[in-house]
Design a protein around this motif. Sequence first.
Motif, PDB file in Angstrom:
ATOM      1  N   VAL A 126       0.866  -1.174   0.000  1.00  0.00           N
ATOM      2  CA  VAL A 126       0.000   0.000   0.000  1.00  0.00           C
ATOM      3  C   VAL A 126       0.902   1.224   0.000  1.00  0.00           C
ATOM      4  CG1 VAL A 126      -1.785   1.294   1.226  1.00  0.00           C
ATOM      5  CG2 VAL A 126      -1.842  -1.214   1.221  1.00  0.00           C
ATOM      6  N   ALA A 127       0.897   1.941  -1.097  1.00  0.00           N
ATOM      7  CA  ALA A 127       1.788   3.085  -1.243  1.00  0.00           C
ATOM      8  C   ALA A 127       1.310   4.250  -0.396  1.00  0.00           C
ATOM      9  CB  ALA A 127       1.877   3.499  -2.706  1.00  0.00           C
ATOM     10  N   ALA A 128       2.258   5.014   0.091  1.00  0.00           N
ATOM     11  CA  ALA A 128       1.926   6.215   0.860  1.00  0.00           C
ATOM     12  C   ALA A 128       1.544   7.337  -0.086  1.00  0.00           C
ATOM     13  CB  ALA A 128       3.105   6.633   1.720  1.00  0.00           C
ATOM     14  N   GLU A 129       0.566   8.116   0.325  1.00  0.00           N
ATOM     15  CA  GLU A 129       0.247   9.356  -0.368  1.00  0.00           C
ATOM     16  C   GLU A 129       0.669  10.512   0.534  1.00  0.00           C
ATOM     17  OE1 GLU A 129      -4.054  10.546  -0.238  1.00  0.00           O
ATOM     18  OE2 GLU A 129      -4.322   8.458   0.429  1.00  0.00           O
ATOM     19  N   THR A 130       0.921  11.658  -0.056  1.00  0.00           N
ATOM     20  CA  THR A 130       1.308  12.832   0.726  1.00  0.00           C
ATOM     21  C   THR A 130       0.151  13.805   0.770  1.00  0.00           C
ATOM     22  OG1 THR A 130       3.642  12.593   0.113  1.00  0.00           O
ATOM     23  CG2 THR A 130       2.943  14.736   0.940  1.00  0.00           C
ATOM     24  N   VAL A 131      -0.228  14.193   1.989  1.00  0.00           N
ATOM     25  CA  VAL A 131      -1.341  15.101   2.216  1.00  0.00           C
ATOM     26  C   VAL A 131      -0.806  16.357   2.892  1.00  0.00           C
ATOM     27  CG1 VAL A 131      -3.550  15.409   3.395  1.00  0.00           C
ATOM     28  CG2 VAL A 131      -2.956  13.176   2.437  1.00  0.00           C
ATOM     29  N   ASP A 132      -1.220  17.510   2.396  1.00  0.00           N
ATOM     30  CA  ASP A 132      -0.832  18.765   3.039  1.00  0.00           C
ATOM     31  C   ASP A 132      -1.746  19.023   4.229  1.00  0.00           C
ATOM     32  OD1 ASP A 132      -1.289  21.870   3.377  1.00  0.00           O
ATOM     33  OD2 ASP A 132       0.683  21.637   2.471  1.00  0.00           O
ATOM     34  N   VAL A 133      -1.156  19.122   5.408  1.00  0.00           N
ATOM     35  CA  VAL A 133      -1.914  19.363   6.637  1.00  0.00           C
ATOM     36  C   VAL A 133      -1.437  20.676   7.241  1.00  0.00           C
ATOM     37  CG1 VAL A 133      -2.506  18.504   8.932  1.00  0.00           C
ATOM     38  CG2 VAL A 133      -2.187  16.891   7.041  1.00  0.00           C
ATOM     39  N   ALA A 134      -2.200  21.725   7.035  1.00  0.00           N
ATOM     40  CA  ALA A 134      -1.866  23.056   7.566  1.00  0.00           C
ATOM     41  C   ALA A 134      -0.437  23.464   7.200  1.00  0.00           C
ATOM     42  CB  ALA A 134      -2.069  23.086   9.081  1.00  0.00           C
ATOM     43  N   ASP A 155      -5.585  16.869  14.926  1.00  0.00           N
ATOM     44  CA  ASP A 155      -6.910  17.445  14.692  1.00  0.00           C
ATOM     45  C   ASP A 155      -6.933  18.227  13.383  1.00  0.00           C
ATOM     46  OD1 ASP A 155      -9.586  17.532  15.884  1.00  0.00           O
ATOM     47  OD2 ASP A 155      -9.296  19.697  15.800  1.00  0.00           O
ATOM     48  N   ASP A 156      -5.807  18.827  13.011  1.00  0.00           N
ATOM     49  CA  ASP A 156      -5.712  19.448  11.688  1.00  0.00           C
ATOM     50  C   ASP A 156      -5.836  18.392  10.595  1.00  0.00           C
ATOM     51  OD1 ASP A 156      -5.377  22.027  12.675  1.00  0.00           O
ATOM     52  OD2 ASP A 156      -3.184  21.937  12.643  1.00  0.00           O
ATOM     53  N   LEU A 157      -5.222  17.230  10.810  1.00  0.00           N
ATOM     54  CA  LEU A 157      -5.347  16.142   9.837  1.00  0.00           C
ATOM     55  C   LEU A 157      -6.806  15.697   9.731  1.00  0.00           C
ATOM     56  CD1 LEU A 157      -4.095  13.924   7.978  1.00  0.00           C
ATOM     57  CD2 LEU A 157      -3.862  12.521  10.038  1.00  0.00           C
ATOM     58  N   ARG A 158      -7.476  15.570  10.862  1.00  0.00           N
ATOM     59  CA  ARG A 158      -8.896  15.210  10.842  1.00  0.00           C
ATOM     60  C   ARG A 158      -9.689  16.177   9.983  1.00  0.00           C
ATOM     61  NH1 ARG A 158     -12.957  17.549  12.120  1.00  0.00           N
ATOM     62  NH2 ARG A 158     -11.773  19.201  13.142  1.00  0.00           N
ATOM     63  N   ALA A 159      -9.429  17.483  10.171  1.00  0.00           N
ATOM     64  CA  ALA A 159     -10.153  18.489   9.398  1.00  0.00           C
ATOM     65  C   ALA A 159      -9.800  18.403   7.913  1.00  0.00           C
ATOM     66  CB  ALA A 159      -9.837  19.880   9.935  1.00  0.00           C
ATOM     67  N   THR A 160      -8.519  18.164   7.620  1.00  0.00           N
ATOM     68  CA  THR A 160      -8.079  18.056   6.228  1.00  0.00           C
ATOM     69  C   THR A 160      -8.765  16.894   5.519  1.00  0.00           C
ATOM     70  OG1 THR A 160      -5.910  18.996   6.770  1.00  0.00           O
ATOM     71  CG2 THR A 160      -6.060  17.686   4.751  1.00  0.00           C
ATOM     72  N   LEU A 161      -8.931  15.783   6.230  1.00  0.00           N
ATOM     73  CA  LEU A 161      -9.564  14.596   5.648  1.00  0.00           C
ATOM     74  C   LEU A 161     -11.082  14.631   5.762  1.00  0.00           C
ATOM     75  CD1 LEU A 161      -7.127  11.806   6.921  1.00  0.00           C
ATOM     76  CD2 LEU A 161      -7.082  13.039   4.733  1.00  0.00           C
ATOM     77  N   ASP A 162     -11.610  15.715   6.350  1.00  0.00           N
ATOM     78  CA  ASP A 162     -13.055  15.897   6.502  1.00  0.00           C
ATOM     79  C   ASP A 162     -13.679  14.737   7.277  1.00  0.00           C
ATOM     80  OD1 ASP A 162     -15.399  17.343   6.229  1.00  0.00           O
ATOM     81  OD2 ASP A 162     -15.954  16.363   4.345  1.00  0.00           O
TER      82      ASP A 162
END
Length: 265
Positions: free
Chosen positions: A9-17, A85-92
């Motif tokens: 399972v490849a990692a994806e990069t998510v911008d978190v704040a 919690d910023d990650l939670r918000a980013t992922l909705d």
Amino acid sequence: MSTMTTPEVAAETVDVAGSPVALRRRGSGEPLLFLHGAGFTGRWLRFHEALAAGAEVIAPEHIGFGGTPMQDWLHDIGDLVLHYDDLRATLDLDRFHLVGYSFGGWVAAAYATLFPDRLRSLTLITPIGLQVPGRPPFADLFAMTPKQLFDTLFNDPANIGEVMLDLSDPDVVVRVYEEQSTLARLVWNPRYDRKLPHRLRRVSCPALVLGAAADRLVPDEMSDRYAELIPGASTARIPGTGHAIIVEQPEATARAVLDFQAGAR
């Protein structure tokens, strides 16, 4: 030994704040955020795959661990809690199941005290973060050789190959050094949270604390202490395991988590 076939399972990069975060996700169902310990990064484990049989597993890597680069703003556990919690918000994510292993259990517990309404359930697996009277919070892993550390983590070496590191690879050595440096930055002194025992009364979701059969890294009483302090928490131990419970018994540990979450509904 586990016979489960584990996919890549490849990692994806998510911008978190403004901070790039490496995360892996797989499965369907209610969202489950898994916070890893101080190692076993950079891969999708059998444990992840077993969890994904019953949930949408979201497995980020902490700031300064695995594929997530260090950030100047990270100074303590509280910074990591707010980051998640910023990650939670980013992922909705609205409400989700939170599972933390070892160091990630400390972070998950702290998150649950600050954002209790976000959680469907909380599971702590061989967590650290509390002080057990008369015992060190955890064995001094900073002073251990890699062999000493693995001997301390594992009671049953059958599945150790899944997480064995190639220390002849300079990139691996650098990553281990960076992760250990980040851990030291966050927990060097003290190696527990003085405020957490009082704050754990704020946890309002169903909670489970999973301990090892015989933990040589963390006092076995640590899991019991968490269960005493979290209102209504239940506790269980997975037979034949040491601190590396999620590698030694991945399916049994995941099944305990998923069965608990099903009951929590």
